[in-house]
Design a protein around this motif. Structure first.
Motif, PDB file in Angstrom:
ATOM      1  N   ALA A 119      -6.000  12.595  48.347  1.00  0.00           N
ATOM      2  CA  ALA A 119      -6.230  11.901  47.073  1.00  0.00           C
ATOM      3  C   ALA A 119      -4.963  11.290  46.497  1.00  0.00           C
ATOM      4  O   ALA A 119      -5.011  10.212  45.890  1.00  0.00           O
ATOM      5  CB  ALA A 119      -6.838  12.869  46.060  1.00  0.00           C
ATOM      6  N   GLU A 120      -3.822  11.951  46.686  1.00  0.00           N
ATOM      7  CA  GLU A 120      -2.608  11.542  45.984  1.00  0.00           C
ATOM      8  C   GLU A 120      -1.466  11.108  46.907  1.00  0.00           C
ATOM      9  O   GLU A 120      -0.604  10.343  46.485  1.00  0.00           O
ATOM     10  CB  GLU A 120      -2.102  12.689  45.089  1.00  0.00           C
ATOM     11  CG  GLU A 120      -3.166  13.352  44.221  1.00  0.00           C
ATOM     12  CD  GLU A 120      -3.756  12.428  43.176  1.00  0.00           C
ATOM     13  OE1 GLU A 120      -3.146  11.369  42.903  1.00  0.00           O
ATOM     14  OE2 GLU A 120      -4.822  12.759  42.630  1.00  0.00           O
ATOM     15  N   ALA A 147     -11.213  22.975  34.553  1.00  0.00           N
ATOM     16  CA  ALA A 147     -10.772  21.602  34.796  1.00  0.00           C
ATOM     17  C   ALA A 147     -11.537  20.620  33.917  1.00  0.00           C
ATOM     18  O   ALA A 147     -10.956  19.689  33.347  1.00  0.00           O
ATOM     19  CB  ALA A 147     -10.940  21.249  36.264  1.00  0.00           C
ATOM     20  N   GLU A 205     -13.861  24.938  38.042  1.00  0.00           N
ATOM     21  CA  GLU A 205     -14.449  23.662  37.655  1.00  0.00           C
ATOM     22  C   GLU A 205     -14.654  23.588  36.146  1.00  0.00           C
ATOM     23  O   GLU A 205     -14.441  22.538  35.531  1.00  0.00           O
ATOM     24  CB  GLU A 205     -15.771  23.445  38.388  1.00  0.00           C
ATOM     25  CG  GLU A 205     -15.598  23.145  39.865  1.00  0.00           C
ATOM     26  CD  GLU A 205     -16.922  22.929  40.577  1.00  0.00           C
ATOM     27  OE1 GLU A 205     -17.966  23.365  40.035  1.00  0.00           O
ATOM     28  OE2 GLU A 205     -16.912  22.305  41.661  1.00  0.00           O
ATOM     29  N   TYR A 261      -3.803  19.394  39.021  1.00  0.00           N
ATOM     30  CA  TYR A 261      -4.820  20.068  39.822  1.00  0.00           C
ATOM     31  C   TYR A 261      -4.813  21.548  39.457  1.00  0.00           C
ATOM     32  O   TYR A 261      -3.787  22.220  39.581  1.00  0.00           O
ATOM     33  CB  TYR A 261      -4.539  19.904  41.316  1.00  0.00           C
ATOM     34  CG  TYR A 261      -4.974  18.564  41.853  1.00  0.00           C
ATOM     35  CD1 TYR A 261      -6.203  18.408  42.491  1.00  0.00           C
ATOM     36  CD2 TYR A 261      -4.155  17.441  41.717  1.00  0.00           C
ATOM     37  CE1 TYR A 261      -6.599  17.178  42.984  1.00  0.00           C
ATOM     38  CE2 TYR A 261      -4.541  16.211  42.202  1.00  0.00           C
ATOM     39  CZ  TYR A 261      -5.772  16.082  42.835  1.00  0.00           C
ATOM     40  OH  TYR A 261      -6.170  14.854  43.299  1.00  0.00           O
ATOM     41  N   THR A 275      -6.727  18.348  50.451  1.00  0.00           N
ATOM     42  CA  THR A 275      -7.461  17.584  49.439  1.00  0.00           C
ATOM     43  C   THR A 275      -6.503  16.786  48.569  1.00  0.00           C
ATOM     44  O   THR A 275      -6.725  15.594  48.287  1.00  0.00           O
ATOM     45  CB  THR A 275      -8.289  18.542  48.553  1.00  0.00           C
ATOM     46  OG1 THR A 275      -9.274  19.179  49.365  1.00  0.00           O
ATOM     47  CG2 THR A 275      -8.980  17.786  47.425  1.00  0.00           C
ATOM     48  N   ARG A 296      -8.139  18.080  37.367  1.00  0.00           N
ATOM     49  CA  ARG A 296      -8.855  18.066  38.633  1.00  0.00           C
ATOM     50  C   ARG A 296      -8.856  19.487  39.196  1.00  0.00           C
ATOM     51  O   ARG A 296      -7.965  20.273  38.890  1.00  0.00           O
ATOM     52  CB  ARG A 296      -8.209  17.072  39.602  1.00  0.00           C
ATOM     53  CG  ARG A 296      -8.151  15.676  39.006  1.00  0.00           C
ATOM     54  CD  ARG A 296      -7.469  14.655  39.870  1.00  0.00           C
ATOM     55  NE  ARG A 296      -7.311  13.404  39.135  1.00  0.00           N
ATOM     56  CZ  ARG A 296      -6.836  12.283  39.645  1.00  0.00           C
ATOM     57  NH1 ARG A 296      -6.441  12.244  40.919  1.00  0.00           N
ATOM     58  NH2 ARG A 296      -6.736  11.202  38.899  1.00  0.00           N
ATOM     59  N   VAL A 351      -0.890  14.229  36.390  1.00  0.00           N
ATOM     60  CA  VAL A 351      -2.170  14.450  37.058  1.00  0.00           C
ATOM     61  C   VAL A 351      -2.150  15.906  37.497  1.00  0.00           C
ATOM     62  O   VAL A 351      -1.327  16.296  38.328  1.00  0.00           O
ATOM     63  CB  VAL A 351      -2.358  13.525  38.268  1.00  0.00           C
ATOM     64  CG1 VAL A 351      -3.619  13.898  39.038  1.00  0.00           C
ATOM     65  CG2 VAL A 351      -2.408  12.069  37.822  1.00  0.00           C
TER      66      VAL A 351
END
Length: 228
Positions: free
Chosen positions: A70-71, A42, A39, A29, A66, A48, A27
């Motif tokens: 989320a994680e 991504a 953006e 970022y 953030t 992300r 995953v």
């Protein structure tokens, strides 16, 4: 699930590293100063995005908050953001180069440490440079010998030293610095040199995917450890 944050990842080596780690199931970022560019990058990769300016404490804090929400953890941190700063050799330029290339490492690492400690295999990779190696810049047989990049070189020396010092102070986390190889990016465009970013990204990925018992406190290129 392996959660990875890459700074300065909307282009160049950072972008290609994100792509390759996504292919390995991470995953990812993508951290970038510019929201629109970040953006877009991504979205192109299926990664992300977090707005992250390594020279801004609030931006760094918000980005890690953030990811935390989320994680709940961070497994891999790649310090990739950097600038060349070769336009002038003066105080303001020096402050800007060191703020990005060295102080930014401290900002992001300190903010990330609580999340990294929650990982079973926490790993930090610093994309440094052998332009900051005393061995390389004093060796006439090395290309770094001919690079007139005082601020960039000095800031990368600091980046490598910070990595080694973090490895010593955080024994539960692997910290390694990398010379990624001369790469064709926006940073090197003026010199007209370098190989494709995806080739250099493979060296980043190798250090980002070390086993639990992998090395720490090293400065390497794709062939192994380098003197510095």
């Amino acid at each position: 699930m392996t959660v990875t944050l890459i700074t300065g990842a909307n282009k160049g080596i950072g972008f290609e590293t994100a792509k390759q780690l996504l292919e390995l199931g991470h995953v990812v970022y993508i951290g970038a100063r510019d929201i629109e560019r970040g953006e877009k990058a991504a979205a192109a990769l299926g990664a992300r995005f977090v707005q992250l300016d390594v020279t801004d404490d609030a931006s760094v804090s918000n980005a890690l908050a953030t990811i935390s929400a989320a994680e709940g953890q961070l497994d891999v941190l790649v310090h990739n953001a950097g600038i060349l700063g070769n336009e002038l050799l003066d105080g303001p330029t020096a402050l800007r180069v060191f703020d990005t290339n060295a102080v930014g490492i401290v900002r992001v690492t300190e903010a990330a440490l609580p999340l990294l400690r929650k990982s079973s295999n926490p790993t930090v990779v610093t994309v440094s440079s052998s332009a900051g190696s005393f061995w390389a810049v004093n060796n006439p047989d090395r290309p770094e010998f001919h690079l007139p990049l005082a601020l960039y070189s000095a800031s990368k020396t600091a980046a490598t030293m910070l990595t080694v010092q973090y490895a010593k102070s955080q024994p539960g986390i692997k910290f390694n610095a990398l010379e990624p190889g001369t790469t064709a990016t926006d940073m090197t465009a003026a010199f007209g040199i370098g190989r494709p970013p995806e080739e250099s990204a493979r060296a980043v990925v190798r250090l980002a995917t070390l086993d639990v018992d992998g090395p720490t406190g090293t400065f390497q290129d794709e062939t192994g450890e380098l003197p510095w």
